[in-house]
Design a protein around this motif. Structure first.
Motif, mmCIF file in Angstrom:
data_model
loop_
_atom_site.group_PDB
_atom_site.id
_atom_site.type_symbol
_atom_site.label_atom_id
_atom_site.label_comp_id
_atom_site.label_asym_id
_atom_site.label_seq_id
_atom_site.Cartn_x
_atom_site.Cartn_y
_atom_site.Cartn_z
ATOM 1 N N ARG A 132 0.855 -1.186 0.000
ATOM 2 C CA ARG A 132 0.000 0.000 0.000
ATOM 3 C C ARG A 132 0.891 1.235 0.000
ATOM 4 N N VAL A 133 0.716 2.108 -0.996
ATOM 5 C CA VAL A 133 1.536 3.311 -1.142
ATOM 6 C C VAL A 133 0.668 4.537 -0.892
ATOM 7 N N ARG A 134 1.059 5.349 0.104
ATOM 8 C CA ARG A 134 0.347 6.590 0.415
ATOM 9 C C ARG A 134 1.351 7.736 0.441
ATOM 10 N N LEU A 135 1.174 8.703 -0.443
ATOM 11 C CA LEU A 135 2.056 9.867 -0.528
ATOM 12 C C LEU A 135 1.248 11.114 -0.205
ATOM 13 N N CYS A 136 1.725 11.903 0.744
ATOM 14 C CA CYS A 136 0.990 13.088 1.190
ATOM 15 C C CYS A 136 1.913 14.311 1.106
ATOM 16 N N PHE A 137 1.573 15.245 0.214
ATOM 17 C CA PHE A 137 2.366 16.451 -0.014
ATOM 18 C C PHE A 137 1.605 17.673 0.504
ATOM 19 N N GLY A 138 2.343 18.746 0.699
ATOM 20 C CA GLY A 138 1.707 19.984 1.087
ATOM 21 C C GLY A 138 0.819 20.516 -0.029
ATOM 22 N N ASP A 139 -0.293 21.108 0.343
ATOM 23 C CA ASP A 139 -1.194 21.722 -0.640
ATOM 24 C C ASP A 139 -0.568 23.039 -1.099
ATOM 25 N N PRO A 140 -0.147 23.143 -2.374
ATOM 26 C CA PRO A 140 0.534 24.373 -2.814
ATOM 27 C C PRO A 140 -0.336 25.618 -2.726
ATOM 28 N N THR A 141 -1.662 25.438 -2.621
ATOM 29 C CA THR A 141 -2.561 26.586 -2.485
ATOM 30 C C THR A 141 -2.953 26.822 -1.032
ATOM 31 N N GLY A 142 -2.424 26.027 -0.102
ATOM 32 C CA GLY A 142 -2.843 26.083 1.285
ATOM 33 C C GLY A 142 -2.078 27.103 2.118
ATOM 34 N N GLN A 143 -2.612 27.369 3.291
ATOM 35 C CA GLN A 143 -2.023 28.339 4.194
ATOM 36 C C GLN A 143 -0.732 27.827 4.811
ATOM 37 N N ALA A 144 -0.670 26.517 5.125
ATOM 38 C CA ALA A 144 0.519 25.963 5.785
ATOM 39 C C ALA A 144 1.752 26.098 4.905
ATOM 40 N N VAL A 145 1.595 25.877 3.607
ATOM 41 C CA VAL A 145 2.724 26.009 2.681
ATOM 42 C C VAL A 145 3.162 27.463 2.584
ATOM 43 N N ALA A 146 2.212 28.384 2.549
ATOM 44 C CA ALA A 146 2.553 29.812 2.477
ATOM 45 C C ALA A 146 3.344 30.232 3.709
ATOM 46 N N ARG A 150 7.424 31.414 3.924
ATOM 47 C CA ARG A 150 7.889 32.662 4.537
ATOM 48 C C ARG A 150 8.939 32.366 5.611
ATOM 49 N N GLU A 151 8.696 31.330 6.411
ATOM 50 C CA GLU A 151 9.630 31.001 7.487
ATOM 51 C C GLU A 151 11.002 30.620 6.948
ATOM 52 N N GLU A 152 11.022 29.939 5.808
ATOM 53 C CA GLU A 152 12.307 29.539 5.215
ATOM 54 C C GLU A 152 12.914 30.646 4.366
ATOM 55 N N GLY A 153 12.164 31.726 4.188
ATOM 56 C CA GLY A 153 12.673 32.846 3.398
ATOM 57 C C GLY A 153 12.658 32.601 1.908
ATOM 58 N N ILE A 154 11.803 31.669 1.436
ATOM 59 C CA ILE A 154 11.773 31.370 0.005
ATOM 60 C C ILE A 154 10.420 31.705 -0.621
ATOM 61 N N GLY A 155 9.491 32.219 0.184
ATOM 62 C CA GLY A 155 8.223 32.699 -0.341
ATOM 63 C C GLY A 155 7.461 31.655 -1.135
ATOM 64 N N ASP A 156 7.041 32.040 -2.364
ATOM 65 C CA ASP A 156 6.226 31.164 -3.201
ATOM 66 C C ASP A 156 7.019 30.012 -3.807
ATOM 67 N N THR A 157 8.329 29.992 -3.592
ATOM 68 C CA THR A 157 9.152 28.937 -4.176
ATOM 69 C C THR A 157 8.749 27.556 -3.667
ATOM 70 N N LEU A 158 8.337 27.471 -2.403
ATOM 71 C CA LEU A 158 7.953 26.166 -1.865
ATOM 72 C C LEU A 158 6.740 25.608 -2.609
ATOM 73 N N ALA A 159 5.749 26.439 -2.877
ATOM 74 C CA ALA A 159 4.583 25.975 -3.624
ATOM 75 C C ALA A 159 4.984 25.506 -5.015
ATOM 76 N N ALA A 160 5.906 26.227 -5.646
ATOM 77 C CA ALA A 160 6.377 25.823 -6.970
ATOM 78 C C ALA A 160 7.126 24.487 -6.908
ATOM 79 N N LYS A 161 7.905 24.290 -5.842
ATOM 80 C CA LYS A 161 8.616 23.020 -5.680
ATOM 81 C C LYS A 161 7.643 21.864 -5.516
ATOM 82 N N ILE A 162 6.562 22.090 -4.787
ATOM 83 C CA ILE A 162 5.566 21.031 -4.603
ATOM 84 C C ILE A 162 4.941 20.652 -5.941
ATOM 85 N N ARG A 163 4.544 21.660 -6.722
ATOM 86 C CA ARG A 163 3.933 21.374 -8.018
ATOM 87 C C ARG A 163 4.894 20.611 -8.925
ATOM 88 N N ALA A 164 6.179 20.986 -8.881
ATOM 89 C CA ALA A 164 7.172 20.286 -9.697
ATOM 90 C C ALA A 164 7.341 18.851 -9.224
#
Length: 256
Positions: A132-146, A150-164
Protein backbone atom coordinates in the motif's frame (compact mmCIF):
# COMPACT_ATOMS: atom_id res chain seq x y z
CA UNK A 1 24.40 -14.80 7.98
CA UNK A 2 21.53 -17.20 8.66
CA UNK A 3 23.55 -20.39 8.95
CA UNK A 4 20.48 -22.48 9.81
CA UNK A 5 18.65 -21.47 6.65
CA UNK A 6 21.79 -22.19 4.60
CA UNK A 7 22.09 -25.60 6.24
CA UNK A 8 18.45 -26.61 5.75
CA UNK A 9 18.51 -25.59 2.09
CA UNK A 10 21.60 -27.73 1.57
CA UNK A 11 20.09 -30.69 3.44
CA UNK A 12 16.85 -30.52 1.47
CA UNK A 13 18.58 -29.92 -1.85
CA UNK A 14 16.57 -26.73 -2.38
CA UNK A 15 18.20 -23.86 -4.26
CA UNK A 16 17.59 -20.22 -3.27
CA UNK A 17 15.91 -19.71 -6.65
CA UNK A 18 13.53 -22.61 -6.01
CA UNK A 19 12.69 -21.25 -2.57
CA UNK A 20 12.02 -17.82 -4.07
CA UNK A 21 9.62 -19.34 -6.58
CA UNK A 22 7.80 -21.33 -3.90
CA UNK A 23 7.39 -18.23 -1.72
CA UNK A 24 6.58 -15.96 -4.69
CA UNK A 25 9.38 -13.50 -3.98
CA UNK A 26 12.38 -12.23 -5.89
CA UNK A 27 15.55 -14.38 -5.59
CA UNK A 28 17.32 -11.29 -4.25
CA UNK A 29 14.89 -11.32 -1.34
CA UNK A 30 15.93 -14.89 -0.48
CA UNK A 31 19.53 -13.73 -0.72
CA UNK A 32 18.81 -11.11 1.92
CA UNK A 33 17.20 -13.76 4.13
CA UNK A 34 20.34 -15.87 3.80
CA UNK A 35 22.37 -12.80 4.68
CA UNK A 36 20.53 -12.44 7.98
CA UNK A 37 17.46 -10.33 7.25
CA UNK A 38 14.35 -11.64 9.02
CA UNK A 39 11.38 -12.08 6.63
CA UNK A 40 7.87 -10.92 7.38
CA UNK A 41 5.60 -13.38 9.19
CA UNK A 42 3.83 -14.75 6.11
CA UNK A 43 7.15 -15.47 4.38
CA UNK A 44 8.60 -17.12 7.50
CA UNK A 45 5.56 -19.40 7.59
CA UNK A 46 5.84 -20.26 3.87
CA UNK A 47 9.55 -21.00 4.11
CA UNK A 48 9.09 -23.26 7.14
CA UNK A 49 6.24 -25.12 5.43
CA UNK A 50 8.18 -25.57 2.20
CA UNK A 51 11.33 -26.79 3.96
CA UNK A 52 9.41 -28.92 6.51
CA UNK A 53 11.10 -27.36 9.51
CA UNK A 54 9.99 -25.39 12.56
CA UNK A 55 9.87 -21.65 11.96
CA UNK A 56 11.49 -20.97 15.34
CA UNK A 57 14.47 -23.09 14.33
CA UNK A 58 15.18 -20.89 11.33
CA UNK A 59 14.41 -17.64 13.14
CA UNK A 60 14.65 -17.96 16.92
CA UNK A 61 12.70 -15.32 18.83
CA UNK A 62 15.09 -12.47 19.68
CA UNK A 63 15.68 -11.54 23.29
CA UNK A 64 13.88 -8.39 24.35
CA UNK A 65 16.15 -5.39 24.50
CA UNK A 66 16.04 -3.49 27.78
CA UNK A 67 14.57 -0.01 27.71
CA UNK A 68 17.30 2.52 27.05
CA UNK A 69 18.14 4.89 29.87
CA UNK A 70 17.22 8.54 29.92
CA UNK A 71 13.75 8.03 28.41
CA UNK A 72 15.06 7.16 24.95
CA UNK A 73 12.71 4.61 23.37
CA UNK A 74 13.88 1.23 22.19
CA UNK A 75 12.43 2.07 18.75
CA UNK A 76 15.41 4.33 18.05
CA UNK A 77 18.13 2.44 16.18
CA UNK A 78 20.15 5.33 14.76
CA UNK A 79 20.41 9.02 13.94
CA UNK A 80 21.80 11.13 11.11
CA UNK A 81 23.21 14.63 11.51
CA UNK A 82 20.89 15.76 8.72
CA UNK A 83 18.64 14.22 6.10
CA UNK A 84 21.11 15.00 3.33
CA UNK A 85 23.64 12.63 4.96
CA UNK A 86 21.40 9.56 4.59
CA UNK A 87 22.99 7.46 1.81
CA UNK A 88 20.98 7.18 -1.40
CA UNK A 89 21.38 3.40 -1.16
CA UNK A 90 19.49 3.43 2.15
CA UNK A 91 16.46 5.09 0.57
CA UNK A 92 16.54 2.69 -2.38
CA UNK A 93 16.92 -0.47 -0.30
CA UNK A 94 14.09 0.50 2.05
CA UNK A 95 11.81 1.11 -0.92
CA UNK A 96 12.83 -2.16 -2.62
CA UNK A 97 12.34 -4.26 0.50
CA UNK A 98 8.98 -2.88 1.67
CA UNK A 99 6.33 -5.60 1.62
CA UNK A 100 3.21 -4.07 3.17
CA UNK A 101 3.29 -0.27 3.42
CA UNK A 102 5.09 2.80 2.11
CA UNK A 103 3.93 6.12 3.61
CA UNK A 104 5.47 9.52 2.86
CA UNK A 105 4.51 12.82 4.52
CA UNK A 106 6.33 15.95 3.29
CA UNK A 107 5.81 19.45 2.02
CA UNK A 108 7.58 19.09 -1.35
CA UNK A 109 9.86 16.05 -1.05
CA UNK A 110 11.73 17.09 -4.18
CA UNK A 111 14.82 15.09 -3.19
CA UNK A 112 12.70 11.92 -3.11
CA UNK A 113 12.23 12.06 -6.88
CA UNK A 114 15.32 14.01 -7.94
CA UNK A 115 17.66 11.48 -6.30
CA UNK A 116 15.77 8.66 -8.01
CA UNK A 117 14.17 9.62 -11.35
CA UNK A 118 12.50 6.18 -11.55
CA UNK A 119 10.76 6.52 -8.19
CA UNK A 120 7.27 6.32 -9.72
CA UNK A 121 8.08 3.06 -11.52
CA UNK A 122 9.58 1.63 -8.34
CA UNK A 123 6.56 2.59 -6.26
CA UNK A 124 4.23 1.16 -8.88
CA UNK A 125 6.19 -2.10 -8.87
CA UNK A 126 5.96 -2.34 -5.11
CA UNK A 127 2.21 -1.67 -5.34
CA UNK A 128 1.92 -4.48 -7.91
CA UNK A 129 3.41 -6.77 -5.25
CA UNK A 130 0.72 -5.80 -2.75
CA UNK A 131 2.36 -2.85 -0.99
CA UNK A 132 0.00 0.00 0.00
CA UNK A 133 1.54 3.31 -1.14
CA UNK A 134 0.35 6.59 0.41
CA UNK A 135 2.06 9.87 -0.53
CA UNK A 136 0.99 13.09 1.19
CA UNK A 137 2.37 16.45 -0.01
CA UNK A 138 1.71 19.98 1.09
CA UNK A 139 -1.19 21.72 -0.64
CA UNK A 140 0.53 24.37 -2.81
CA UNK A 141 -2.56 26.59 -2.49
CA UNK A 142 -2.84 26.08 1.29
CA UNK A 143 -2.02 28.34 4.19
CA UNK A 144 0.52 25.96 5.79
CA UNK A 145 2.72 26.01 2.68
CA UNK A 146 2.55 29.81 2.48
CA UNK A 147 3.61 30.11 6.13
CA UNK A 148 6.46 27.60 5.77
CA UNK A 149 7.70 29.38 2.64
CA UNK A 150 7.89 32.66 4.54
CA UNK A 151 9.63 31.00 7.49
CA UNK A 152 12.31 29.54 5.21
CA UNK A 153 12.67 32.85 3.40
CA UNK A 154 11.77 31.37 0.01
CA UNK A 155 8.22 32.70 -0.34
CA UNK A 156 6.23 31.16 -3.20
CA UNK A 157 9.15 28.94 -4.18
CA UNK A 158 7.95 26.17 -1.86
CA UNK A 159 4.58 25.98 -3.62
CA UNK A 160 6.38 25.82 -6.97
CA UNK A 161 8.62 23.02 -5.68
CA UNK A 162 5.57 21.03 -4.60
CA UNK A 163 3.93 21.37 -8.02
CA UNK A 164 7.17 20.29 -9.70
CA UNK A 165 7.53 17.33 -7.36
CA UNK A 166 3.96 16.14 -7.92
CA UNK A 167 4.53 15.76 -11.67
CA UNK A 168 6.68 12.70 -10.98
CA UNK A 169 3.76 10.86 -9.36
CA UNK A 170 0.98 11.38 -11.91
CA UNK A 171 1.58 7.83 -13.35
CA UNK A 172 0.66 6.36 -9.94
CA UNK A 173 -2.87 7.79 -9.84
CA UNK A 174 -4.61 4.99 -11.80
CA UNK A 175 -3.09 2.28 -9.57
CA UNK A 176 -5.62 1.01 -7.00
CA UNK A 177 -2.92 0.54 -4.33
CA UNK A 178 -1.43 4.04 -4.72
CA UNK A 179 -2.87 7.28 -3.37
CA UNK A 180 -1.53 10.81 -3.59
CA UNK A 181 -3.06 13.46 -1.31
CA UNK A 182 -2.46 17.09 -0.34
CA UNK A 183 -2.48 18.35 3.24
CA UNK A 184 -2.81 21.83 4.73
CA UNK A 185 -1.42 21.20 8.22
CA UNK A 186 1.49 22.54 10.20
CA UNK A 187 4.17 19.94 9.45
CA UNK A 188 6.48 19.39 12.41
CA UNK A 189 8.25 16.41 10.84
CA UNK A 190 8.63 14.78 7.46
CA UNK A 191 7.91 11.06 7.70
CA UNK A 192 9.06 8.16 5.52
CA UNK A 193 7.65 4.78 6.50
CA UNK A 194 8.63 1.41 5.02
CA UNK A 195 6.77 -1.39 6.84
CA UNK A 196 8.15 -1.32 10.41
CA UNK A 197 10.96 1.12 9.61
CA UNK A 198 10.36 4.86 9.93
CA UNK A 199 12.67 7.75 9.09
CA UNK A 200 11.62 10.87 11.00
CA UNK A 201 12.94 14.24 9.80
CA UNK A 202 12.08 16.98 12.36
CA UNK A 203 11.65 20.53 11.08
CA UNK A 204 13.64 23.40 12.57
CA UNK A 205 12.25 26.92 12.21
CA UNK A 206 13.61 28.71 9.16
CA UNK A 207 15.71 25.79 7.90
CA UNK A 208 15.04 23.43 4.98
CA UNK A 209 14.20 19.86 6.01
CA UNK A 210 17.37 18.52 4.35
CA UNK A 211 19.49 20.44 6.87
CA UNK A 212 17.70 19.02 9.92
CA UNK A 213 18.44 15.82 11.88
CA UNK A 214 16.87 12.48 11.04
CA UNK A 215 15.85 9.67 13.41
CA UNK A 216 15.89 6.06 12.27
CA UNK A 217 13.15 4.11 14.06
CA UNK A 218 12.33 0.40 14.01
CA UNK A 219 9.04 -0.68 15.57
CA UNK A 220 9.91 -2.56 18.75
CA UNK A 221 6.46 -2.80 20.32
CA UNK A 222 3.21 -0.97 20.87
CA UNK A 223 3.06 2.54 22.31
CA UNK A 224 6.62 3.40 21.27
CA UNK A 225 7.99 6.26 19.23
CA UNK A 226 7.21 4.41 16.00
CA UNK A 227 3.49 4.17 16.73
CA UNK A 228 3.36 7.79 17.90
CA UNK A 229 4.69 9.06 14.58
CA UNK A 230 2.72 6.51 12.54
CA UNK A 231 -0.47 7.70 14.24
CA UNK A 232 0.38 11.29 13.41
CA UNK A 233 0.70 10.32 9.74
CA UNK A 234 -2.73 8.70 9.84
CA UNK A 235 -4.22 11.83 11.42
CA UNK A 236 -2.83 14.11 8.71
CA UNK A 237 -3.79 11.62 6.01
CA UNK A 238 -7.39 11.52 7.22
CA UNK A 239 -7.70 15.31 6.93
CA UNK A 240 -5.97 15.58 3.54
CA UNK A 241 -7.63 15.68 0.15
CA UNK A 242 -6.97 13.62 -3.00
CA UNK A 243 -4.69 15.20 -5.57
CA UNK A 244 -6.71 15.81 -8.75
CA UNK A 245 -4.17 17.37 -11.15
CA UNK A 246 -6.50 17.84 -14.12
CA UNK A 247 -9.12 19.73 -12.13
CA UNK A 248 -6.53 21.87 -10.39
CA UNK A 249 -4.77 22.77 -13.64
CA UNK A 250 -8.09 23.88 -15.14
CA UNK A 251 -8.84 25.96 -12.05
CA UNK A 252 -5.38 27.59 -12.17
CA UNK A 253 -5.61 28.51 -15.85
CA UNK A 254 -9.33 29.28 -16.04
CA UNK A 255 -11.83 28.12 -18.63
CA UNK A 256 -11.08 28.37 -22.34
Amino acid sequence: MNERLHSVLAQRGVSPESLAEACEVDPKTVGRWLGGRVPHARHRFNVAQHLRVEENFLWPAPQRRPQRPGGVGSDLVGTYQNRASVPRETWLSLLHEAETAIDVLVFSGTFFAQSNPHVAKMLSARADDGVRVRLCFGDPTGQAVAVRGREEGIGDTLAAKIRASLTYYRPLLPHPSCEVRLHDTTLYTSLFRYDDTLLVNPHVYGQPASANPLLHLKRAGSEGWFDTYADSFDTVWASSRPWTPDQEERAAHGQD
